[in-house]
Design a protein around this motif. Structure first.
Motif, PDB file in Angstrom:
ATOM      1  N   LYS A   6      43.654  37.624  52.856  1.00  0.00           N
ATOM      2  CA  LYS A   6      43.931  38.359  54.088  1.00  0.00           C
ATOM      3  C   LYS A   6      45.426  38.578  54.266  1.00  0.00           C
ATOM      4  CE  LYS A   6      39.800  37.237  56.497  1.00  0.00           C
ATOM      5  NZ  LYS A   6      39.189  36.054  57.073  1.00  0.00           N
ATOM      6  N   ALA A 119      36.116  30.755  65.764  1.00  0.00           N
ATOM      7  CA  ALA A 119      35.991  32.200  65.948  1.00  0.00           C
ATOM      8  C   ALA A 119      36.765  32.658  67.192  1.00  0.00           C
ATOM      9  CB  ALA A 119      34.526  32.597  66.061  1.00  0.00           C
TER      10      ALA A 119
ATOM     11  N   SER B  64      38.547  31.047  57.474  1.00  0.00           N
ATOM     12  CA  SER B  64      37.988  30.483  58.703  1.00  0.00           C
ATOM     13  C   SER B  64      36.730  29.672  58.401  1.00  0.00           C
ATOM     14  CB  SER B  64      37.629  31.611  59.672  1.00  0.00           C
ATOM     15  OG  SER B  64      36.599  32.419  59.118  1.00  0.00           O
ATOM     16  N   LEU B 117      35.093  40.734  62.794  1.00  0.00           N
ATOM     17  CA  LEU B 117      36.470  40.737  62.293  1.00  0.00           C
ATOM     18  C   LEU B 117      37.387  40.010  63.268  1.00  0.00           C
ATOM     19  CD1 LEU B 117      36.863  44.298  60.711  1.00  0.00           C
ATOM     20  CD2 LEU B 117      36.414  42.135  59.554  1.00  0.00           C
ATOM     21  N   SER B 118      37.188  40.243  64.562  1.00  0.00           N
ATOM     22  CA  SER B 118      37.995  39.514  65.553  1.00  0.00           C
ATOM     23  C   SER B 118      37.743  38.019  65.439  1.00  0.00           C
ATOM     24  CB  SER B 118      37.646  39.941  66.979  1.00  0.00           C
ATOM     25  OG  SER B 118      37.889  41.310  67.159  1.00  0.00           O
ATOM     26  N   ALA B 119      36.526  37.663  65.071  1.00  0.00           N
ATOM     27  CA  ALA B 119      36.189  36.247  64.924  1.00  0.00           C
ATOM     28  C   ALA B 119      36.708  35.722  63.583  1.00  0.00           C
ATOM     29  CB  ALA B 119      34.688  36.042  65.037  1.00  0.00           C
ATOM     30  N   ARG B 120      37.402  36.579  62.840  1.00  0.00           N
ATOM     31  CA  ARG B 120      38.060  36.189  61.591  1.00  0.00           C
ATOM     32  C   ARG B 120      37.093  35.618  60.556  1.00  0.00           C
ATOM     33  NH1 ARG B 120      40.501  32.844  60.973  1.00  0.00           N
ATOM     34  NH2 ARG B 120      40.869  31.236  62.401  1.00  0.00           N
ATOM     35  N   VAL B 121      35.918  36.208  60.442  1.00  0.00           N
ATOM     36  CA  VAL B 121      34.972  35.734  59.438  1.00  0.00           C
ATOM     37  C   VAL B 121      35.552  35.927  58.039  1.00  0.00           C
ATOM     38  CG1 VAL B 121      32.947  36.161  60.864  1.00  0.00           C
ATOM     39  CG2 VAL B 121      33.793  37.981  59.366  1.00  0.00           C
ATOM     40  N   ASP B 122      35.121  35.076  57.134  1.00  0.00           N
ATOM     41  CA  ASP B 122      35.562  35.194  55.737  1.00  0.00           C
ATOM     42  C   ASP B 122      34.731  36.210  54.962  1.00  0.00           C
ATOM     43  OD1 ASP B 122      37.547  33.375  56.036  1.00  0.00           O
ATOM     44  OD2 ASP B 122      36.403  31.681  55.252  1.00  0.00           O
TER      45      ASP B 122
END
Lengths: 347, 347
Positions: A6, A119, B64, B117-122
């Motif tokens: 990222k 999250a 994450s 995406l906001s929750a920053r998933v991998d």
């Protein structure tokens, strides 16, 4: 790591030949950073596909506009419908909803909290797992200033707003109806767990028997996990008794459905020989033959009210303490063929 | 905003009277920061309830340890069971799973991506909504380097690994079975949408008819959304025909259940007059009377395989390109009372 790493502020810093802290300050709109630098950082962030909503926003104001919901299982029609009600209200306010399942497992429930905190949710709405007796994981989220609201499976051990249905009243109405249909030996399927909803349903059952002077028999109360298979074995157990019941009120629709399967396999007529009722109004209760008498919990409404109580947290001023509210919804008895003894052809 | 603002590196910096960038470097274990400072930062972070898993980890390595799953609705037993299979594998690898629902709505599906995406998933595992014909939102996540794997409702428009069942074969087996039971006018409930699973089921239906030289009648193919209500109205429509069908194969269990309700209401015997079969093996198919013939999709296995394909993304070296894989599972025909014409007592 086959996936691209990222993009972080360090990539932006490298590209622009400035320090990461300058990038961070620029993204945070720090007045000490020049407009020229800010523009360059934003341009580079865009080119590199950096997600400004994400970390920069988190550093800025800690808002993700995501609500995390914890449910035992998302495939129960009841929980699915509550979630739908919550999403309806949340989406109107530009909040998004993510769900994490505890599977009624305490360890997993603790992990769902971790996942939702990672999250970066702005708050949590939860229905507590059947096996949870320690609430520290919920307390920890509250201590972090993350708003928490509970629905259906709630606890008074936490100082939170909660929305539930009047389980006592729902159970009372079911048993009252069975008595009015002429039933006098009414069995009850309940849970051995200390979950208030099952305790309340048991209390409603006992009070209705007492009020109508119908005898209570200890042996007719069967404890189990209330799943389909449990309903089957509980029914088998009841059929071993010397004097069999003339009705079964299961604290879950799944348990009632398991009982119905056993009765049909054995050629025992429902409702003529044994009347049946469940709780929850799962969709399959209207598909079975006979259709199952049950209790509707107004799950969509419950979801909407839960969401509204949740958003109260964002309305109070910084110095006001939110006073937790408890909302209790009145359930509705849905009478169907499985208990309509009076109308059914005599066998 | 009544909730406490989230603790950021700036709070830690203020407390220790050092700069935020020093805090950030300390949390990133930067060798230029002294051990003493690192310890002080970690201590302050703990006191302030700062979440090191969260932003610091994101700055550090962008991981994450959360996988986001997008499903049309989490309350379908099929999707719930796939999710369970995914979680099983993910949890073993210390990944957590969060779910976001698209409700088969394109706009909502795009929002689920934003939320994840906001929750920053991998990474993201998704089953595409029925109404989605543009896949840019999925392409964008891939461009961001977020691994994507699709299951069940997939598309060849994206270069991704996908897991599906052989819908063609499942449908073929159902129709072959109905023909073997003596059915000669077999109706089919399908979807008007361009979703491959329904197109494949239709193709299996048509090929089985052709292979067994059973006539195909255009008027017996009814298009709808395949929900319970649609099954009811489609069945009503078929019953208006001059020559009625002797079997109905619905591409969804819900549609078949709607048809069963109508037939029972009208006193039409199932399977003697009209045999019935669904697709999906939803739990309620075994509760109905007669129980419904259907196709099992090995949803738990599908979930496990999907998760394994997903984790392949993290195994390839940085310079290797992951070659997308397509896994096709063989479904199983579950024969139950609704289609066992040969064994049923003659009416």
């Amino acid at each position: 790591m086959g996936s691209k790493p990222k993009v972080t502020i360090h990539h932006i810093a490298e590209k622009l030949n400035i320090t990461a802290s300058t990038v961070s300050r620029a993204l945070n709109d720090n007045p000490r950073i020049s407009e020229v630098t800010k523009k360059a950082v934003l341009k580079a962030a865009k080119q590199l596909n950096y997600q400004p909503n994400n970390i920069a926003a988190a550093l800025r104001n800690g808002k993700s506009y995501i609500i995390g919901i914890i449910v035992p299982t998302a495939d129960r029609a009841f929980f699915a419908s509550v979630v739908r009600g919550i999403e309806e209200i949340a989406n109107k306010l530009n909040y998004k909803v993510i769900i994490s399942q505890s599977y009624d497992n305490y360890e997993k429930e603790v992990q769902t909290i971790d996942a939702l905190l990672s999250a970066r949710v702005d708050g949590i709405i939860a229905s507590i797992g059947k096996n949870t007796e320690n609430f520290d994981h919920f307390k920890r989220t509250q201590e972090k200033g993350i708003p928490l609201v509970l629905f259906d499976r709630t606890t008074d051990a936490l100082e939170v707003s909660q929305v539930m249905i009047d389980d006592y009243l729902g159970a009372y109405k079911v048993v009252e109806h069975l008595i009015q249909q002429g039933c006098r030996r009414i069995a009850h399927f309940t849970s051995p767990k200390k979950v208030s909803i099952f305790k309340e349903r048991l209390r409603g059952y006992m009070d209705a028997l007492r009020d109508y002077e119908v005898p209570f028999y200890e042996e007719l109360v069967i404890k189990s996990n209330l799943q389909l298979e449990d309903g089957r074995s509980s029914m088998e157990e009841l059929l071993q008794l010397e004097v069999q019941p003339d009705a079964v009120f299961s604290a879950s629709d799944y348990g009632a459905m398991g009982a119905l399967q056993v009765l049909k396999e054995k050629g025992i007529k429902v409702p003529q020989q044994i009347a049946l009722a469940g709780f929850g109004n799962e969709p399959f209760t209207s598909f079975s033959d006979p259709a199952l008498t049950t209790v509707d919990q107004f799950s969509l409404t419950m979801g909407r009210i839960t969401a509204e109580l949740f958003f109260e947290h964002f309305k109070t001023g910084p110095d006001q303490k939110l006073v937790p509210q408890k909302t209790v919804l009145k359930p509705e008895l849905i009478i169907r063929g499985s208990s309509l003894k009076a109308d059914a052809p005599k066998s």
